[in-house]
Design a protein around this motif. Structure first.
Motif, PDB file in Angstrom:
ATOM      1  N   ALA A 177     -57.749 -58.451 -13.010  1.00  0.00           N
ATOM      2  CA  ALA A 177     -58.270 -57.091 -12.889  1.00  0.00           C
ATOM      3  C   ALA A 177     -57.599 -56.344 -11.742  1.00  0.00           C
ATOM      4  O   ALA A 177     -57.306 -55.143 -11.847  1.00  0.00           O
ATOM      5  CB  ALA A 177     -59.783 -57.126 -12.690  1.00  0.00           C
ATOM      6  N   TYR A 178     -57.342 -57.050 -10.637  1.00  0.00           N
ATOM      7  CA  TYR A 178     -56.631 -56.423  -9.514  1.00  0.00           C
ATOM      8  C   TYR A 178     -55.202 -56.058  -9.919  1.00  0.00           C
ATOM      9  O   TYR A 178     -54.692 -54.987  -9.545  1.00  0.00           O
ATOM     10  CB  TYR A 178     -56.608 -57.356  -8.304  1.00  0.00           C
ATOM     11  CG  TYR A 178     -57.816 -57.227  -7.411  1.00  0.00           C
ATOM     12  CD1 TYR A 178     -58.043 -56.072  -6.687  1.00  0.00           C
ATOM     13  CD2 TYR A 178     -58.724 -58.271  -7.276  1.00  0.00           C
ATOM     14  CE1 TYR A 178     -59.149 -55.947  -5.853  1.00  0.00           C
ATOM     15  CE2 TYR A 178     -59.838 -58.165  -6.454  1.00  0.00           C
ATOM     16  CZ  TYR A 178     -60.044 -56.999  -5.746  1.00  0.00           C
ATOM     17  OH  TYR A 178     -61.138 -56.866  -4.927  1.00  0.00           O
ATOM     18  N   VAL A 179     -54.542 -56.926 -10.664  1.00  0.00           N
ATOM     19  CA  VAL A 179     -53.187 -56.624 -11.143  1.00  0.00           C
ATOM     20  C   VAL A 179     -53.204 -55.378 -12.027  1.00  0.00           C
ATOM     21  O   VAL A 179     -52.366 -54.476 -11.886  1.00  0.00           O
ATOM     22  CB  VAL A 179     -52.598 -57.820 -11.911  1.00  0.00           C
ATOM     23  CG1 VAL A 179     -51.282 -57.425 -12.579  1.00  0.00           C
ATOM     24  CG2 VAL A 179     -52.375 -58.998 -10.975  1.00  0.00           C
ATOM     25  N   ALA A 180     -54.168 -55.325 -12.940  1.00  0.00           N
ATOM     26  CA  ALA A 180     -54.265 -54.179 -13.843  1.00  0.00           C
ATOM     27  C   ALA A 180     -54.555 -52.897 -13.072  1.00  0.00           C
ATOM     28  O   ALA A 180     -53.989 -51.832 -13.373  1.00  0.00           O
ATOM     29  CB  ALA A 180     -55.356 -54.435 -14.882  1.00  0.00           C
ATOM     30  N   CYS A 181     -55.428 -52.982 -12.076  1.00  0.00           N
ATOM     31  CA  CYS A 181     -55.736 -51.802 -11.269  1.00  0.00           C
ATOM     32  C   CYS A 181     -54.505 -51.336 -10.502  1.00  0.00           C
ATOM     33  O   CYS A 181     -54.228 -50.137 -10.409  1.00  0.00           O
ATOM     34  CB  CYS A 181     -56.887 -52.104 -10.309  1.00  0.00           C
ATOM     35  SG  CYS A 181     -57.536 -50.652  -9.459  1.00  0.00           S
TER      36      CYS A 181
END
Length: 410
Positions: A177-181
């Motif tokens: 999720a951090y990568v996507a954000c």
């Protein structure tokens, strides 16, 4: 209120980023203690120390990030760095799965990811302020409702993943999720027209930007009190349900899910009412509403009655979770990044104070007493915010105006 195409595009991307930010928090929060103590073998006291250190480091870094974000050519760089730190920290816990990795990541790396929430809000407010402050408040409230939606959707998915696989896989979910954000932030940064650069300030404005006025500091103290009340409720209410109402762990989950579900529509409602009602009035009124809910809830004896009361809880909490963000972001003039970092700092301070109050109260009384105290603290916080707006005017006496009927007597 019509938005331009660039505003719509940025709004959509920010909504995606805020939802992903909610995913990062909602997926691991319920499992942190389980992973540390049950799977890694950490002791309870050691885990408490690790969390305390993580909170303090996170608050410190948030203030530093907020300070520098107001001086960068593009404030989204700090949000991007926070996303990178989250990916590395939670990825480290997933890959290594030992006490050392958990401690290092939790104390030194993941605290830097805490700023992703506030810096995304800082950029959103700065961007929409170019179109008017009212639109900025509305945008912030709407984005907060998107963040809350993640807390409704994600916990059941994370729970299923932890049950069928391993709680460590939840940390992988968070890292992704951090990568996507971060990818969303990079995509936005490709459009140079969406960059928000800090305006050049005069000498007087620069002096005003160094500190918040005394009344605003008093108002922030009120926000802190209400945040303490919310943190204290989050700790005590599950224990009241299980230990004093005869409920189960499943009832706790049902209570939390219903409360969050009630908050989202009311967040949208308060976002639009905020265009017509002053923020201080909204905060004060909902501080009283939260107090009313908590006083009534503290006297209930059944979980079912508590569940029926959640619309009132959602109405009050929705305002206090959204309107307080806009209030805090205006604390220091022209420094939306530094002001937004106060959201994280106040949150950490509230968690620590709430833990102290809960420890004292639970040692000498029932858990429901902590709920009653939370209501009083929420009302006191709302009053403090109201007095910052209207108190000085009430203290100033109007000049004496002579009565024209007695003019001949002089």
């Amino acid at each position: 209120m019509v938005l331009s195409k660039p505003e719509l595009r940025v709004g959509l991307l920010l909504a995606v980023a805020m939802f992903l930010s909610g995913v990062t928090a909602a997926s691991t929060y319920p499992y942190s203690s389980v992973v540390a103590i049950e799977f890694l073998g950490m002791s309870g006291p050691l885990y408490s120390v690790v969390i305390a250190v993580s909170s303090i480091v996170g608050a410190t870094l948030s203030g530093i990030f907020g300070y520098f974000s107001d001086r960068l050519r593009d404030r989204r760089l700090m949000a991007l760095f926070s996303a990178f730190a989250g990916c590395v920290g939670y990825g480290m816990i997933y890959v290594f799965r030992n006490t050392t990795a958990f401690t290092v990541a939790t104390c030194l790396i993941t605290p830097a990811a805490m700023s992703l929430f506030s810096q995304n809000f800082a950029y959103a407010r700065a961007y929409y302020q170019m179109s008017g402050s009212e639109r900025a408040d509305l945008a912030v409230s709407m984005l907060r409702s998107v963040f809350a939606t993640a807390w409704i959707v994600v916990p059941p998915l994370a729970g299923y993943l932890a049950a069928v696989a391993s709680p460590f896989d939840v940390y992988l979910m968070t890292a992704v999720a951090y990568v996507a954000c971060g990818a969303v932030i990079v995509f936005m940064m490709r459009d140079r027209a969406t960059a928000v650069r800090p305006p050049k300030a005069s000498a007087q404005q620069a002096a005003e930007q160094r500190t918040a006025p005394i009344p605003v500091v008093f108002g922030l103290f009120g926000i802190l009190l209400m945040t303490v009340a919310m943190r204290l409720v989050g700790t005590a209410m599950p224990l009241v349900i299980v230990a004093e109402m005869g409920g189960s762990v499943g009832d706790v989950g049902l209570y939390a899910g219903l409360a969050a579900a009630c908050e989202v529509p009311f967040m949208i409602l308060w976002a639009y009412l905020g265009l017509r009602i002053p923020r201080t009035i909204i905060i004060f009124a909902n501080g009283l509403l939260l107090c009313l809910y908590l006083v009534v809830a503290s006297g209930l004896t059944s979980v079912q009655a508590l569940l029926w009361l959640q619309p009132l809880n959602g109405l009050a909490m929705a305002a206090l979770l959204t309107t307080t963000i806009s209030y805090t972001q205006d604390a220091i003039k022209g420094r939306v990044g530094l002001s937004s970092s106060l959201i994280d700092i106040l949150g950490v301070a509230a968690s620590l104070l709430g833990a102290v109050i809960f420890g004292v109260v639970s040692a000498i009384a029932q858990y429901r007493v902590a709920i009653t105290i939370s209501g009083a603290v929420a009302a006191l916080g709302g009053l403090a915010v109201l007095l910052t707006e209207y108190g000085p005017a009430l203290l100033r006496r109007p000049p004496d105006v002579p009565d024209p009927r007695h003019a001949d007597e002089r």
